[in-house]
Design an enzyme around this catalytic site. Structure first.
Site, mmCIF file in Angstrom:
data_model
loop_
_atom_site.group_PDB
_atom_site.id
_atom_site.type_symbol
_atom_site.label_atom_id
_atom_site.label_comp_id
_atom_site.label_asym_id
_atom_site.label_seq_id
_atom_site.Cartn_x
_atom_site.Cartn_y
_atom_site.Cartn_z
ATOM 1 N N ASP A 8 0.861 -1.183 0.000
ATOM 2 C CA ASP A 8 0.000 0.000 0.000
ATOM 3 C C ASP A 8 0.897 1.232 0.000
ATOM 4 O O ASP A 8 1.861 1.298 0.766
ATOM 5 C CB ASP A 8 -0.896 0.018 1.240
ATOM 6 C CG ASP A 8 -1.892 -1.138 1.258
ATOM 7 O OD1 ASP A 8 -1.919 -1.914 0.284
ATOM 8 O OD2 ASP A 8 -2.636 -1.260 2.240
ATOM 9 N N ASP A 129 -15.089 -3.884 -1.613
ATOM 10 C CA ASP A 129 -14.661 -3.601 -0.242
ATOM 11 C C ASP A 129 -15.903 -3.511 0.625
ATOM 12 O O ASP A 129 -16.771 -2.668 0.370
ATOM 13 C CB ASP A 129 -13.879 -2.286 -0.194
ATOM 14 C CG ASP A 129 -12.685 -2.305 -1.141
ATOM 15 O OD1 ASP A 129 -12.092 -3.386 -1.316
ATOM 16 O OD2 ASP A 129 -12.354 -1.258 -1.720
#
Length: 240
Positions: A8, A129
């Site tokens: 990330d 998500d």
């Protein structure tokens, strides 16, 4: 099943968030490129990159770095986070990124999603998500009324070949993945499913492999050293 080690990115640095909270940011390594290269050296077959600046604001400040990784490594790289226009999709795929993951735009612009799939087919994945069964967008900051199962079925009907499913409440927690959620999804759709969020150790990898998923994304467990990437890859390849 394949293992996709995750990096990330915020401000060009490799970070981890806790449950998607930008205020709970931890820098986990010195350099994004070197981290990606180390994953390749450990035997990774695919790398999962997330542009958290892009996810939050739609900016493309990390794209140059992502393209460098995609072109200088010998394994494919996928990118998610803030990809919200056809121009950005085209730019990334034309410049070496193997697959792009659409999240917010898949919820908000069905026509763009259909156009992207018509041209790029399996190079387009959709990120689902979710928390408490509902789908979130805008870098996990915006809840919707969409049920994750219904949304996955809709994506399959549109022609999406690969979905990346993240349980936000599990992400970065090392509490184990939401196996029941993934099993339910596997029973409902026949497209490739990649699991993300909560993986802690080799037992979790075995659990996910038993569901017969396409892939498993793991980040924090590698950085926290609760999971050996080499061992996870070895197990993922068994019976292939």
């Amino acid at each position: 099943m394949i293992i996709l080690p995750a990096i990330d990115i915020i401000d060009g640095k490799p970070v981890r968030l806790y449950q998607g909270d930008y205020n709970k940011k931890e820098i986990v390594a010195d350099d994004v490129f070197e981290t990606a290269k180390s994953f390749q050296d450990m035997g990774a077959e695919y790398i999962h990159l997330v542009d958290l600046d892009g996810a939050k604001s739609g900016s493309n400040q990390n794209h140059e770095l992502v393209i460098k990784i995609a072109n200088e490594l010998n394994i494919p790289v996928e990118l998610g986070g803030g990809i919200r226009s056809f121009e950005t999709i085209k730019y990334l795929l034309d410049n070496g990124v193997a697959r792009v993951i659409l999240g917010t735009i898949a919820m908000e612009d069905e026509e763009l999603l259909k156009k992207a799939i018509a041209i790029y087919d399996s190079k387009i994945a959709v990120g689902i998500d979710c928390k408490d069964g509902k789908v979130y967008g805008r870098g996990w900051l915006a809840a919707s009324d969409l049920d994750y199962i219904e949304f996955a079925k809709k994506m399959e009907n549109i022609g999406v070949k690969n979905i990346i499913v993240t349980d936000i409440s599990k992400d970065g927690t090392l509490e184990g993945p939401n196996v029941e959620m993934l099993k339910k999804l596997k029973r409902t759709v026949s497209i490739d499913i990649t699991a993300s969020g909560g993986i802690k150790d080799i037992e979790n990898i075995k659990e996910l492999k038993n569901i017969d998923l396409y892939g498993a994304i793991t980040g924090k467990a590698i950085y926290a050293k609760t999971l050996s990437l080499e061992k996870a890859i070895e197990i993922s390849k068994e019976g292939r």
